[in-house]
Design an enzyme around this catalytic site. Structure first.
Site, mmCIF file in Angstrom:
data_model
loop_
_atom_site.group_PDB
_atom_site.id
_atom_site.type_symbol
_atom_site.label_atom_id
_atom_site.label_comp_id
_atom_site.label_asym_id
_atom_site.label_seq_id
_atom_site.Cartn_x
_atom_site.Cartn_y
_atom_site.Cartn_z
ATOM 1 N N LEU A 218 -57.909 -42.466 89.552
ATOM 2 C CA LEU A 218 -57.743 -43.924 89.657
ATOM 3 C C LEU A 218 -56.384 -44.217 90.267
ATOM 4 O O LEU A 218 -55.361 -43.754 89.749
ATOM 5 C CB LEU A 218 -57.792 -44.576 88.271
ATOM 6 N N HIS A 219 -56.365 -44.985 91.347
ATOM 7 C CA HIS A 219 -55.067 -45.331 91.915
ATOM 8 C C HIS A 219 -55.032 -46.683 92.612
ATOM 9 O O HIS A 219 -53.947 -47.201 92.892
ATOM 10 C CB HIS A 219 -54.633 -44.269 92.929
ATOM 11 N N ARG A 220 -56.182 -47.286 92.898
ATOM 12 C CA ARG A 220 -56.164 -48.523 93.682
ATOM 13 C C ARG A 220 -55.565 -49.669 92.869
ATOM 14 O O ARG A 220 -55.901 -49.845 91.697
ATOM 15 C CB ARG A 220 -57.566 -48.888 94.155
#
Length: 382
Positions: A218-220
């Site tokens: 998860l990074h957005r």
């Protein structure tokens, strides 16, 4: 611009770690051309973790950058402006015959824009991808970079359709395949086994009783910046971990929000292994050994399709539709029940088997280099 063949040179730009995987086979292929253009590598420093960058460069066999702008972090506007400000004098000094950019990060549009305004031809690798979501900064970068590029290389046929619809001349567009898959194929035999990763993490018993795991990335910003959005995604990960041990390499942006918002306690379960950001060969091993991957990364969608591993995309759209239509990817959005429904189906049926898309054969970079050589020999005419 017309340049004597002996003087021709290509300035290749990277800025973020996904760019490294795309650029590695391109540089190799360009260096193998008979016309021997001078190939220089510029790193904007958009991803500025020195140790992490070195790990990727070393693993992928990328030469050290000839130029590093060291721009570091900042808002979208500040970072883009800093790259442009620092890139212009480099362009004046080196006077390349063309600038080659990849992907859709701020470095891509910033360097393409400066080059275009200076009359230097721009080559865009991974052109034409569209999520049709203008709320994504990457979508703005993609659309604008394509509009000012002279030579555009696409990874899937939908890319050409998008570009033609946006008024790009067909002779400038070349369907060559996916350079990310070149890198994956070149390095698959070197992937770090999951057993070594959990051992090095001090959890040798983590996989006990299981031959596979779930992998989460998860990074957005749309998923991680707001704790009200991130919390249900993490709660869903906990529910997934009740059926499969879950490995979670935590992006620095995501970790900061987890710590600041007091969400760490959610993940304090022996069924979840939180790791620092992984190197490329480690991530390759984690994907290859997974039963299912949950992600908001576009690159991971492609890599799981190439590996035949079921992927659940935690977004409402994708700029890589071929991973859904032909590959192993399912768009689930961010609703926990929808995600769990897709996960249950994968656990029950094994998920999509998919197939390897056309030209994802490990030779995309060679096709790119050959096209560039002909283009330069024709005085940059398509």
């Amino acid at each position: 611009m017309t340049t004597n063949t002996a003087q021709r040179s290509i300035l290749c730009v990277v800025g973020a770690r996904p760019n490294f995987m795309k650029m590695a086979p391109i540089i190799t292929a360009l260096n193998g051309l008979r016309s021997k253009p001078a190939v220089r590598l510029l790193h904007t420093g958009q991803h500025y973790d020195v140790a992490m960058n070195h790990q990727y460069f070393e693993a992928l066999g990328i030469p050290s950058p000839d130029i590093n702008l060291e721009v570091g972090s900042g808002s979208q506007a500040v970072q883009t402006a800093d790259i442009m400000r620092k890139f212009e004098p480099v362009l004046d000094e080196y006077r390349p015959s063309a600038v080659l950019v990849v992907g859709d990060v701020n470095s891509t549009i910033a360097c393409a824009l400066v080059a275009t305004k200076k009359g230097v031809p721009v080559i865009h690798v991974e052109a034409g991808l569209r999520s049709f979501d203008r709320a994504m900064p990457e979508e703005i970068n993609r659309v604008l970079t394509d509009q000012i590029s002279d030579l555009l290389f696409t990874t899937e046929e939908s890319g050409k359709e998008n570009l033609l619809r946006e008024g790009i001349a067909g002779e400038r567009i070349h369907f060559v395949g996916n350079v990310m898959i070149d890198t994956l194929r070149n390095n698959l035999s070197r992937a770090v086994p999951v057993s070594k990763i959990v051992q090095d993490a001090g959890r040798p018993d983590f996989m006990e009783g299981h031959t596979h795991h779930a992998l989460l990335t998860l990074h957005r910003p749309s998923n991680v910046d707001d704790p009200a959005v991130l919390r249900p995604l993490l709660e869903t990960a906990v529910r997934v971990s009740e059926r499969l041990p879950l490995i979670f390499p935590v992006h620095p942006r995501t970790r900061a929000v987890i710590e600041k918002s007091g969400l760490r306690d959610l993940l304090e379960t022996p069924r979840i292994l939180m790791l620092p950001p992984m190197g490329y060969l480690e991530m390759l091993g984690l994907m290859q050994g997974a039963r299912v991957v949950l992600t908001d990364s576009g690159g991971v969608q492609e890599e799981t399709t190439a590996l035949g591993v079921p992927c659940i995309t935690l977004r409402n759209n994708t700029e890589r539709p071929i991973t859904v239509h032909e590959g192993t990817n399912t768009i689930a959005g961010t609703d926990p029940e929808t995600i769990l429904q897709v996960f249950d189906d994968i656990m029950r049926s094994g998920g999509k088997s998919g197939r390897i898309p056309e030209y994802w054969d490990g030779k995309a970079a060679v096709r790119i280099a050959d096209t560039i050589e002909k283009w330069m020999a024709n005085d940059f005419q398509c």
